[in-house]
Design an enzyme around this catalytic site. Structure first.
Site, mmCIF file in Angstrom:
data_model
loop_
_atom_site.group_PDB
_atom_site.id
_atom_site.type_symbol
_atom_site.label_atom_id
_atom_site.label_comp_id
_atom_site.label_asym_id
_atom_site.label_seq_id
_atom_site.Cartn_x
_atom_site.Cartn_y
_atom_site.Cartn_z
ATOM 1 N NE ARG A 34 -0.480 -8.524 -2.046
ATOM 2 C CZ ARG A 34 -0.980 -7.977 -3.151
ATOM 3 N NH1 ARG A 34 -1.137 -8.695 -4.242
ATOM 4 N NH2 ARG A 34 -1.325 -6.703 -3.157
ATOM 5 C CG HIS A 80 6.197 -4.542 -0.050
ATOM 6 N ND1 HIS A 80 5.758 -5.757 0.412
ATOM 7 C CD2 HIS A 80 5.082 -3.880 -0.452
ATOM 8 C CE1 HIS A 80 4.449 -5.822 0.324
ATOM 9 N NE2 HIS A 80 4.012 -4.701 -0.210
ATOM 10 C CE1 TYR A 124 4.508 19.307 -0.524
ATOM 11 C CE2 TYR A 124 2.606 17.895 -0.870
ATOM 12 C CZ TYR A 124 3.456 18.889 -1.316
ATOM 13 O OH TYR A 124 3.266 19.468 -2.538
#
Length: 899
Positions: A34, A80, A124
């Site tokens: 990570r 993921h 968007y």
């Protein structure tokens, strides 16, 4: 085994061991999976998965953008399985040109701003991989990197990317793991490419050699990296600190009004928060001289800071550097995974890891191409056999009952394998034309050459290096650009000084503790025929306690009644108007409760034959070399050690000749007697009866000091009669005080000046310095004032010129300003004349002598000339910022009775 069967200590040990193992596994999971990047491609797993998912989706440079939500969903669903916000933030950051030096994603829509605005919702915005991002996955299909299973083992994902772009070095990264963190700076692609080129061709290059190519970090927001020491540490050790300053300029319009223009800000600084911080500082009056702040940024940064007309732009800018993120420190810590283990990497390590990775990628890509070429060559060899024996091949095929029989017959007749026989069977009749046979031969010859070339590449490391460098050069030529961040010189307060014009300033300190500075020209009178008086410009500042002149580059040593010394610079003080009040001095020096400023000494250089003389209320004096105060601390230093019932009264800077200084250093303890001689006692007795020693015309030596007491005594002695001591020492007896008496002043007698005394009942007198007989240090001295109930004790004694102004302040607030020469010259043990008429019950509290412009300019010129002749010692201005602790550099207290 049950808990009952295990002894308590053994059971506890098992739990501890299990906890350690679990925590270690958790830590390594965070570190590897990570938080830390792989040193080969510079990616954490989430970055790698985003790029690979876009690659598999076909969201590549030559295709249209797709919704970010689609990319994020694909990443989460396949590779993921974590929060969508983390994945989208990763995608957005790779599209931000103010976060990455070379963005890897092309974003369409609102992907955030340098003002800290968050990206629009993923539904968007749209995105796709850009050309730089595509370089990270170049040749991925050629088995150039290892693949591993995804989280549910239904798919495979790359464990590292081929990375034709040296992403780790050029884009940097940051991350916090368990017990460790990384923070790597971005760099310029051209410089990194040149360094890789040099190291690949000469592996023996050192880190110092590589720094000739990589000059320093190159931040996407530009700005100025100040100094090379931190950069050098980072490149040679893996860890260093780089101070980064905004790029600014000061403009002045035709009316003389200045403004500060900020065009580049340090990396990762929020521009909107920066502007807000500046506004808060102005509102809280921590930064003075700013009238307006405007953010005129469009695509480029432009912050306009309007200044007050009388503000010095350089001073305001230095304060902004000090208190805001216009100046930041970037801490470099090059921690990355090498072979799945965290390692701190130097510049050479970073470059070498990338070179090794790229050579492995090229090797595996070459092996892939070789395997493919050899497979095709094998088929072509079979086809050639068929075309050379076409009639027999046709006959075999026609006579075979099935395809399998034909393949078997061909294999037996021409010694072919399954693949070759299948290719012959699948061959079309059109391939038997002459033209196609020629093409077949050309392809055969080409494949022979290709296979030989690929085998040569695998055998020779220098060829693989050449291929790597050739590809890298193509990337650099196409995408390399000029450096944005300037590598400047190291900065400190002395560098700040160079930006400020050296001008003479008048410094005033009021009794309420307000300090300010004004240009000396402010006080020059325009009146016809008269001398300019400093006091004439003070207007309502009749409560001024100290006034002196100093250069803007001078240091100010501030001494308090508790014997502490503090340090500041003149240009840090506020420049006020003539009728302004200034700012509290506690804003510039860290006074503690109960401390009051007793003396401020301006110093141009710490060096030469200068010393500081200290006088305390109990008659103790001390002398110290000025150099001892060149390295103060923020919390102050102990200048002189005081008894519990004593306090510092005055500090006088004395400049000596070389001979006087040597004599002072060689002062013998045998010459430091403190008892009055019989003659001195007799003389004092005579003076009480009014008889004076008439030696007013005696020349005044250069190095005479005088201690004056409340009850009218004064002792005069040369500074060379006692030796210099260390900082923090107690000192020696300067005058033997009668019971109830105390020292109120220390004077350095100057030829041409008079000794002015003001008493509590408003009487004043001036006396010739020559009338004060030189006595032994530590004696009772001689009469300075005939103290009676009529005149009261002395409250003020100073050495003044005839053209000084005198401001007398009473305890009830009455103030009078008179000329010093309006007080007549009398004998040293006279009572004097009335200087101020007091109201009933009122008494004089204090007085201040204000020099004329001409006198103070002359003193300033003399001081400058004297200081310019000396060689200054190095002053560590940073120590007042770095060290907030107590002063430990204190010499032992001396007993004045033993000396």
């Amino acid at each position: 085994m049950s808990e009952e069967m295990v002894p308590g200590t053994q059971f506890k040990s098992l739990i501890e061991q299990d906890m350690q193992d679990c925590y270690l596994r958790y830590s390594m999971s965070v570190i590897v999976a990570r938080a830390l990047p792989d040193a080969r491609d510079g990616f954490k797993p989430v970055h790698r998965r985003v790029m690979y998912s876009m690659h598999k989706l076909g969201v590549v440079p030559n295709k249209s953008t797709v919704k970010s939500a689609r990319i994020v969903g694909d990443v989460i669903g396949k590779y993921h399985p974590h929060g969508d916000s983390a994945v989208y933030e990763t995608l957005a950051r790779m599209a931000q040109d103010f976060s990455l030096r070379y963005p890897l994603v092309f974003g369409q829509g609102n992907f955030g701003s340098i003002d800290g605005d968050s990206p629009a919702a993923m539904r968007y915005t749209e995105a796709k991989m850009n050309n730089m991002g595509a370089l990270m996955l170049e040749d991925l299909e050629k088995d150039t990197v290892d693949m591993g299973p995804n989280y549910d083992e239904s798919l495979e994902e790359p464990l590292v990317l081929p990375s034709a772009l040296p992403n780790m070095i050029v884009n940097g990264t940051s991350g916090i793991a368990v017990g460790m963190a990384t923070n790597m700076a971005p760099h310029n692609l051209r410089e990194v490419g040149a360094a890789i080129h040099a190291l690949a061709e000469n592996p023996d290059l050192t880190g110092e050699d590589l720094m000739e190519y990589v000059k320093g970090p190159d931040f996407p927001t530009g700005a100025i990296a100040c100094g090379r020491a931190g950069i050098r540490d980072a490149y040679l050790t893996g860890h260093g600190r780089v101070r980064v300053r905004a790029r600014t300029e000061i403009e002045t319009d035709s009316k003389g009004k200045s403004r500060i223009i900020v065009t580049e800000i340090p990396y990762m600084v929020n521009k909107a928060e920066l502007c807000k911080k500046i506004a808060d500082l102005v509102r809280d009056k921590r930064v003075d001289g700013i009238t307006d702040i405007r953010d005129e940024s469009s695509r480029d940064v432009r912050i306009v800071i309007e200044l007050r007309r009388d503000a010095v732009g350089e001073v305001v800018l230095n304060n902004l550097f000090k208190y805001t993120q216009l100046q930041t420190t970037f801490s470099i810590y090059n921690l990355a995974l090498v072979n799945n283990l965290p390692k701190l990497l130097t510049l050479k390590d970073l470059l070498q890891v990338y070179i090794d990775h790229r050579l492995e990628v090229i090797t595996r890509a070459t092996q892939f191409d070789l395997k493919k070429a050899e497979a095709r060559l094998h088929i072509i060899e079979g086809l050639r056999i068929a075309t050379q024996n076409i009639d027999e091949v046709v006959q075999i095929i026609r006579n075979s009952k099935s395809t399998e029989d034909a393949k078997q017959a061909l294999q037996t007749r021409f010694n072919l394998d399954e693949i070759q026989s299948q290719a012959i069977v699948d061959m079309r009749l059109a391939q038997l034309t002459g033209l196609n046979i020629e093409k077949l031969e050309a392809e055969y010859n080409e494949l022979i050459a290709t296979v030989a070339d690929l085998k040569d590449i695998l055998e020779k490391r220098e060829r693989r290096i050449a291929i790597m460098l050739q590809k890298l050069d193509a990337v650099v030529d196409k995408y390399g650009d000029d450096r944005r961040t300037t590598i400047g010189e190291a900065i400190d307060d002395s560098d700040d000084e160079d930006l400020i014009a050296e001008e003479e300033q008048v410094i005033t300190l009021s009794r309420e503790g307000y300090i300010r500075r004004l240009p000396i020209d402010t006080f020059k009178t325009q009146s016809r025929g008269g001398k300019g008086i400093i006091g004439a410009g003070l207007k309502d500042e009749d409560d001024v306690e100290q006034i002196f002149t100093a250069s803007t580059h001078s240091y100010l040593l501030v001494f308090t009644n508790k014997g502490r010394a503090y340090w500041t610079k003149v240009y840090r003080l506020p420049e006020g108007a003539r009728n302004g009040k200034g700012r509290p001095i506690v804003n510039f020096v860290g006074l503690t409760d109960g401390e009051k400023v007793q003396a401020i000494v301006p110093v141009r250089k710490f060096g030469g034959y200068f010393c500081l003389v200290f006088a305390t209320k109990k008659g103790i004096i001390n002398k110290m070399d000025l150099k001892l105060f060149s390295r103060p601390r923020k919390a102050g230093v102990n200048a002189i050690s005081l008894d519990e019932d004593d306090e510092l009264v005055k500090v006088q800077l004395v400049g000596l000749t070389e001979e006087e200084f040597k004599a002072s250093e060689a002062a013998s303890e045998l010459d430091l007697g403190e008892e009055d001689s019989a003659a001195e006692v007799a003389e004092n007795a005579e003076e009480v009866e009014g008889e004076e020693v008439n030696d007013e015309n005696r020349p005044i030596p250069h190095d005479l000091l005088m201690l004056a007491t409340k009850n009218g005594q004064a002792v005069t002695f040369p500074i060379s009669c006692f030796r210099a001591m260390g900082r923090g020492t107690h000192g020696v007896r300067g005058i033997k005080l009668a019971e109830g008496d105390e020292v109120i002043s220390l004077l350095w007698l100057k030829a041409g000046n008079k000794v002015l005394t003001i008493t509590e009942k408003g009487y004043g007198k001036r006396s010739e310095p020559g009338s004060y007989r030189i006595t032994r240090r530590g004696s009772k001295g001689v009469k300075n004032l005939n103290v009676t109930d009529k005149v009261g004790p002395a409250v003020f004694v100073d050495s003044v010129a005839d053209d000084y102004d005198l401001i007398i302040t009473t305890k009830e607030g009455q103030v009078i300003r008179i000329k010093a020469d309006s007080i007549r010259v009398t004998g040293r043990n006279a009572q004097g004349v009335k200087a101020i008429t007091l109201r009933d019950g009122d008494s004089v509290g204090d007085a201040t002598a204000l020099p004329s412009v001409e006198d103070i300019e002359q003193d300033s010129a003399e001081a400058k000339e004297t200081f310019d002749k000396v060689e200054g010692v190095e002053v560590d201005d940073d120590s007042i910022v770095k060290n907030d602790g107590e002063d430990n550099d204190v010499m032992p207290k001396e007993n004045p009775e033993e000396v």
